[in-house]
Design a protein around this motif. Sequence first.
Motif, mmCIF file in Angstrom:
data_model
loop_
_atom_site.group_PDB
_atom_site.id
_atom_site.type_symbol
_atom_site.label_atom_id
_atom_site.label_comp_id
_atom_site.label_asym_id
_atom_site.label_seq_id
_atom_site.Cartn_x
_atom_site.Cartn_y
_atom_site.Cartn_z
ATOM 1 N N ASN A 19 -33.049 34.330 -28.197
ATOM 2 C CA ASN A 19 -32.322 33.505 -29.174
ATOM 3 C C ASN A 19 -32.331 32.033 -28.778
ATOM 4 O O ASN A 19 -32.510 31.143 -29.622
ATOM 5 C CB ASN A 19 -30.883 33.990 -29.304
ATOM 6 N N ALA A 20 -32.124 31.770 -27.488
ATOM 7 C CA ALA A 20 -32.113 30.383 -27.012
ATOM 8 C C ALA A 20 -33.468 29.725 -27.242
ATOM 9 O O ALA A 20 -33.547 28.574 -27.707
ATOM 10 C CB ALA A 20 -31.743 30.342 -25.535
ATOM 11 N N ASN A 21 -34.531 30.429 -26.943
ATOM 12 C CA ASN A 21 -35.878 29.871 -27.127
ATOM 13 C C ASN A 21 -36.181 29.584 -28.590
ATOM 14 O O ASN A 21 -36.720 28.526 -28.923
ATOM 15 C CB ASN A 21 -36.922 30.848 -26.560
ATOM 16 N N VAL A 22 -35.832 30.509 -29.464
ATOM 17 C CA VAL A 22 -36.093 30.324 -30.894
ATOM 18 C C VAL A 22 -35.328 29.115 -31.426
ATOM 19 O O VAL A 22 -35.869 28.277 -32.164
ATOM 20 C CB VAL A 22 -35.719 31.592 -31.687
ATOM 21 N N LEU A 23 -34.052 29.000 -31.053
ATOM 22 C CA LEU A 23 -33.236 27.896 -31.555
ATOM 23 C C LEU A 23 -33.670 26.554 -30.984
ATOM 24 O O LEU A 23 -33.639 25.534 -31.692
ATOM 25 C CB LEU A 23 -31.764 28.161 -31.242
ATOM 26 N N LEU A 24 -34.074 26.528 -29.733
ATOM 27 C CA LEU A 24 -34.595 25.278 -29.155
ATOM 28 C C LEU A 24 -35.787 24.774 -29.943
ATOM 29 O O LEU A 24 -35.871 23.585 -30.283
ATOM 30 C CB LEU A 24 -34.991 25.503 -27.696
ATOM 31 N N GLN A 25 -36.718 25.660 -30.236
ATOM 32 C CA GLN A 25 -37.920 25.265 -30.989
ATOM 33 C C GLN A 25 -37.570 24.862 -32.418
ATOM 34 O O GLN A 25 -38.131 23.904 -32.962
ATOM 35 C CB GLN A 25 -38.913 26.422 -30.994
ATOM 36 N N LEU A 26 -36.626 25.589 -33.012
ATOM 37 C CA LEU A 26 -36.242 25.304 -34.396
ATOM 38 C C LEU A 26 -35.623 23.920 -34.524
ATOM 39 O O LEU A 26 -36.056 23.096 -35.345
ATOM 40 C CB LEU A 26 -35.248 26.368 -34.874
ATOM 41 N N TYR A 27 -34.602 23.631 -33.710
ATOM 42 C CA TYR A 27 -33.901 22.343 -33.829
ATOM 43 C C TYR A 27 -34.775 21.181 -33.357
ATOM 44 O O TYR A 27 -34.629 20.054 -33.853
ATOM 45 C CB TYR A 27 -32.585 22.387 -33.045
ATOM 46 N N ASP A 28 -35.676 21.461 -32.445
ATOM 47 C CA ASP A 28 -36.561 20.403 -31.954
ATOM 48 C C ASP A 28 -37.487 19.874 -33.055
ATOM 49 O O ASP A 28 -37.930 18.721 -32.994
ATOM 50 C CB ASP A 28 -37.390 20.929 -30.782
ATOM 51 N N LYS A 29 -37.760 20.678 -34.058
ATOM 52 C CA LYS A 29 -38.628 20.252 -35.157
ATOM 53 C C LYS A 29 -38.056 19.044 -35.898
ATOM 54 O O LYS A 29 -38.793 18.290 -36.536
ATOM 55 C CB LYS A 29 -38.853 21.406 -36.137
ATOM 56 N N LYS A 30 -36.742 18.865 -35.827
ATOM 57 C CA LYS A 30 -36.110 17.711 -36.472
ATOM 58 C C LYS A 30 -35.476 16.781 -35.447
ATOM 59 O O LYS A 30 -34.586 15.999 -35.775
ATOM 60 C CB LYS A 30 -35.085 18.173 -37.503
ATOM 61 N N GLY A 31 -35.940 16.887 -34.204
ATOM 62 C CA GLY A 31 -35.499 15.949 -33.174
ATOM 63 C C GLY A 31 -34.085 16.152 -32.677
ATOM 64 O O GLY A 31 -33.453 15.210 -32.197
ATOM 65 N N ILE A 32 -33.591 17.376 -32.768
ATOM 66 C CA ILE A 32 -32.221 17.659 -32.351
ATOM 67 C C ILE A 32 -32.224 18.555 -31.122
ATOM 68 O O ILE A 32 -32.835 19.631 -31.125
ATOM 69 C CB ILE A 32 -31.426 18.327 -33.495
#
Length: 357
Positions: A19-32
């Motif tokens: 879950n942590a890995n998926v969310l890191l990649q997801l939010y990183d797409k918008k610079g967060i």
Amino acid sequence: MIQSLTPRIEINLAKIAHNANVLLQLYDKKGIGIMGVTKAVCGDPAVAKVFVEAGIHTLADSKISNIKKMQDAKVEAEYVLLKISSIQEVKDVTRYANVSIQSEWVVIEKLSQSAKRANQRHKIILMIEMGDGREGILPKDIHEMVQKILGLSGVQLVGIAANFACFGGVKPSNEKLSVLSLLASELESTYSLCFDYISGGNSANYQWFTKVEDPGNINNVRLGESILLGVETLEQKTIPALYTNAFTFVSEVVEAKEKPSLPDGEIGRDAFGNIPSFKDKGMMNRVILGVGHQDILIRGLTPLMDVEILGASSDHMVIDAKTSGLRVGDEVDFSCTYGALLAAMTSPYVTKKYVCH
């Protein structure tokens, strides 16, 4: 095979890591970036290490004792105290937390004094009140506060933050996040600052995040529930590709008998001051589990088999076992809400068991 003690909470570290890995990649797409919130697991070092190994290098908790626990376990991270401080704990805040979220001048002034005595410079994130009605400075007062903070030598202002859907249930809208973003730009420009954290909220921000094309200057969210339970908090909907079963609460059957579904006698108040009511279902397979309100938030549990929770006292939970065939010594598994997880991890009566697959 000897089973672990009950009641217990089974913690699947592999699913939390996913879950942590998926969310890191997801939010990183918008610079967060993500601040990993560990308060629901009481700063559990095993979970904290999973966060850090996944790439979340800033950990936030509301208890100094939890931060100390993680540091004692050699979890290397930048630690943020997520709860505004009391004056009495100022010394420990500057000792154990790298950063703290604050909203009161008198506390910030004490933090500066404590940090200077320790030859430190404590980092501060100012919480801005954006309508949820909990902690925070009103936007109209922010300039006065920033000017005063910049006059202190023991603290460093490293960001601003907003909180949503915690006390008042106010949703993090695009309008409100735009105000926070513009306020950050204004402060940075006016006072020649460069904020490390412009933190737009928590796990309730998922819907906003998925809909907004440009998050502006928002560069951080504080995630606990989304990582741990795989859901967003506004509607408790599952976030795609995340596990929602990283935690399982387990309790043991201590009595299994066929009994009437209705109590026999005049009804008064129960042990917690409530006047209970019951449905007449005739005779039922009435099972008691060895767990109660002192151990867990009962209303936050959902059985993972076809049984029904009828209620609980301090130490016992009563369920309608239906046709499950439960017998003494059997175990019943439950999924947890955030509140139930928090209660289970806090309770000294609940055994913690780690699963790594």
